[in-house]
Design an enzyme around this catalytic site. Structure first.
Site, PDB file in Angstrom:
ATOM      1  N   LYS A 124      19.125  30.044  20.502  1.00 49.00           N
ATOM      2  CA  LYS A 124      17.772  29.480  20.689  1.00 49.00           C
ATOM      3  C   LYS A 124      17.255  29.742  22.098  1.00 49.00           C
ATOM      4  CE  LYS A 124      17.411  26.186  16.958  1.00 49.00           C
ATOM      5  NZ  LYS A 124      17.217  24.814  16.526  1.00 49.00           N
ATOM      6  N   LYS A 206      20.666  35.147   9.380  1.00 51.10           N
ATOM      7  CA  LYS A 206      20.483  34.126   8.345  1.00 51.10           C
ATOM      8  C   LYS A 206      18.997  33.876   8.039  1.00 51.10           C
ATOM      9  CE  LYS A 206      20.107  29.972  11.034  1.00 51.10           C
ATOM     10  NZ  LYS A 206      20.226  28.579  11.223  1.00 51.10           N
ATOM     11  N   LYS A 209      14.028  28.939   8.735  1.00 52.32           N
ATOM     12  CA  LYS A 209      12.678  28.419   8.488  1.00 52.32           C
ATOM     13  C   LYS A 209      11.694  28.762   9.603  1.00 52.32           C
ATOM     14  CE  LYS A 209      14.403  23.792   8.681  1.00 52.32           C
ATOM     15  NZ  LYS A 209      15.166  23.520   9.905  1.00 52.32           N
TER      16      LYS A 209
HETATM   17  P1  TYM Z   1      18.527  22.809   9.636  1.00 51.69           P
HETATM   18  O1  TYM Z   1      17.256  22.080   9.469  1.00 51.69           O
HETATM   19  O2  TYM Z   1      18.502  24.087  10.405  1.00 51.69           O
HETATM   20  O3  TYM Z   1      19.139  23.128   8.222  1.00 51.69           O
HETATM   21  C1  TYM Z   1      19.348  22.120   7.250  1.00 51.69           C
HETATM   22  C2  TYM Z   1      20.586  22.440   6.456  1.00 51.69           C
HETATM   23  O4  TYM Z   1      20.435  23.713   5.805  1.00 51.69           O
HETATM   24  C3  TYM Z   1      21.524  24.563   6.151  1.00 51.69           C
HETATM   25  N1  TYM Z   1      21.013  25.936   6.268  1.00 51.69           N
HETATM   26  C4  TYM Z   1      21.474  26.967   5.560  1.00 51.69           C
HETATM   27  N2  TYM Z   1      22.449  27.058   4.646  1.00 51.69           N
HETATM   28  C5  TYM Z   1      22.661  28.279   4.102  1.00 51.69           C
HETATM   29  N3  TYM Z   1      21.964  29.387   4.456  1.00 51.69           N
HETATM   30  C6  TYM Z   1      20.982  29.331   5.374  1.00 51.69           C
HETATM   31  N4  TYM Z   1      20.298  30.415   5.697  1.00 51.69           N
HETATM   32  C7  TYM Z   1      20.702  28.077   5.972  1.00 51.69           C
HETATM   33  N5  TYM Z   1      19.799  27.675   6.912  1.00 51.69           N
HETATM   34  C8  TYM Z   1      20.020  26.362   7.077  1.00 51.69           C
HETATM   35  C9  TYM Z   1      22.018  24.065   7.503  1.00 51.69           C
HETATM   36  O5  TYM Z   1      23.357  24.429   7.731  1.00 51.69           O
HETATM   37  C10 TYM Z   1      21.835  22.571   7.344  1.00 51.69           C
HETATM   38  O6  TYM Z   1      22.929  22.002   6.676  1.00 51.69           O
HETATM   39  N6  TYM Z   1      21.029  20.468  13.180  1.00 51.69           N
HETATM   40  C11 TYM Z   1      20.703  20.410  11.809  1.00 51.69           C
HETATM   41  C12 TYM Z   1      20.133  19.091  11.352  1.00 51.69           C
HETATM   42  C13 TYM Z   1      20.977  17.907  11.690  1.00 51.69           C
HETATM   43  C14 TYM Z   1      22.106  17.480  10.981  1.00 51.69           C
HETATM   44  C15 TYM Z   1      22.520  16.292  11.653  1.00 51.69           C
HETATM   45  C16 TYM Z   1      22.810  17.990   9.903  1.00 51.69           C
HETATM   46  C17 TYM Z   1      20.738  17.019  12.697  1.00 51.69           C
HETATM   47  N7  TYM Z   1      21.666  16.035  12.687  1.00 51.69           N
HETATM   48  C18 TYM Z   1      23.639  15.589  11.229  1.00 51.69           C
HETATM   49  C19 TYM Z   1      23.949  17.271   9.485  1.00 51.69           C
HETATM   50  C20 TYM Z   1      24.337  16.094  10.139  1.00 51.69           C
HETATM   51  C21 TYM Z   1      19.639  21.456  11.482  1.00 51.69           C
HETATM   52  O7  TYM Z   1      18.820  21.790  12.288  1.00 51.69           O
HETATM   53  O8  TYM Z   1      19.649  21.863  10.220  1.00 51.69           O
END
Ligand code: TYM
Length: 342
Positions: A124, A206, A209
């Protein structure tokens, strides 16, 4: 699955789970396959907490109006995807102040060196060179606070979050060693297939979003025609045979998406498409993606129009989350020597 636990951390005999997604862009097929679909599968067996992770989302600049609308849209999409707000606690991270409070405490127990090793921070920082803020650096500590507040045994995430869960475990173990058992040490729960859905046009990275190239990403709320168009134009290669190999990352990605949505083994999908062209796979995959996500778009349209219902669920669920989180925070305050309020 998860480790043996002291029964005092169980709720109604069930272990706890927490996960969430940051509204820094619209929810994608990667989020659905890697995380949200698993959440729905776990809701009967576990006591589940699912958040709209708004505090984390502001580590990159967000337009306030878009952030507000998108956060509500995330909440409605969680419900539309089948998360039952009576069985799960679904809430906004910013509605439970204990997240920010515990994050501060944990910041004081997290070595600087551990944070410098986080690959997401490095990625990032490259993507947002003009906004490398302290929040971006301590992002994983807030994530540790999210998880540890709810005595979580399991954290269902995609592969990209694995390093953050490992850091959470280190923080919990270190704290427990110093102050006696305080936190449950969580395990990551990552799907075997679909833990890392790749970008459609650039399958070396990957699906994300916040990808500026929207053709890389299928969004959950994309209309069927858009989904079909994006999948049909996915990058494959100049060959013709449908094989599951590292040498064909585009085809490999499409097969993994197919396998995780259909729950068929990759081998049998490859067999099914033997002698067929990439185009066949893309067309069939597009129909499968539309079929497996259509109920979300339909239910979403109904829910997003009912703001009163959404707000009442939000309020009730945030109260439930706060009750659990505040108890953990008090336990931590007590351990580290803060004077109780009254
Ligand atoms: P975020 O918003 O980036 O993604 C949400 C969830 O989706 C999964 N993910 C994917 N899985 C497979 N392929 C992909 N291309 C892909 N892109 C995203 C992510 O692994 C995630 O599980 N930091 C986290 C949010 C968070 C969180 C937490 C998660 C904050 N606190 C506590 C679990 C527990 C995030 O930004 O996810």
């Amino acid at each position: 699955m998860a480790q043996e636990t002291n029964s005092k951390y169980l709720i109604n005999g069930k272990q706890n789970i927490l996960s969430g997604s940051a509204p820094s862009g619209d929810l994608t097929l990667g989020n659905f396959i890697g995380a949200i679909r698993q959440w729905g599968n776990l809701q009967n067996e576990y006591n589940c907490y699912y958040m709209v992770v708004d505090l984390h989302s502001i580590t990159t600049r967000q337009d306030p109006k878009v952030l507000r609308e998108r956060s509500i849209s995330f909440f409605a999409q969680y419900l539309a995807a089948g998360l039952d707000p009576k069985k799960n606690t679904i809430f906004f991270q910013s509605h439970v102040s204990a997240h920010s409070e515990l994050a501060w405490i944990l910041n004081c127990f997290t070595p600087y060196g551990d944070l410098t090793r986080m690959t997401q921070f490095k990625d990032k920082s490259v993507k947002h060179p003009k906004n490398i803020n302290a929040g971006l650096f301590t992002y994983p500590v807030l994530m540790a606070a999210d998880i540890l507040l709810y005595d979580c045994h399991l954290v269902p995430v995609g592969e990209d979050q694995k390093q953050h869960i490992e850091l959470t475990r280190d923080i919990a173990l270190r704290f427990n060693n110093e102050f006696g058992e305080t936190f449950v040490v969580p395990e990551p729960f990552i799907p075997k297939v679909g833990g890392r859905v790749m970008a459609l046009q650039e399958p070396s990275r990957k699906m994300d979003k916040s990808d500026p190239n929207q053709n890389n990403t299928v969004f959950l709320l994309d209309e069927p025609k858009v989904i079909e168009k994006k999948l049909k134009s996915a990058t494959t290669d100049s060959g013709t045979t449908i094989e599951y190999t590292e040498e064909k990352p585009g085809v490999k990605n499409l097969l993994e998406i197919y396998s995780s949505l259909s729950e068929e083994k990759i081998d049998s999908i490859v067999q099914k498409f033997e002698g067929k062209m990439y185009g066949h796979l893309k067309v069939d995959l597009a129909s499968l993606v539309v079929e497996k996500t259509q109920h979300i778009r339909d239910e979403y349209k109904r829910l997003i129009a009912d703001k009163n219902f959404l707000h009442s669920v939000m309020k009730e669920n945030a109260e439930r989350a706060s009750a659990h989180a505040d108890k953990t925070l008090s336990r931590v305050y007590d351990k580290i020597g803060f004077v109780p309020k009254a």
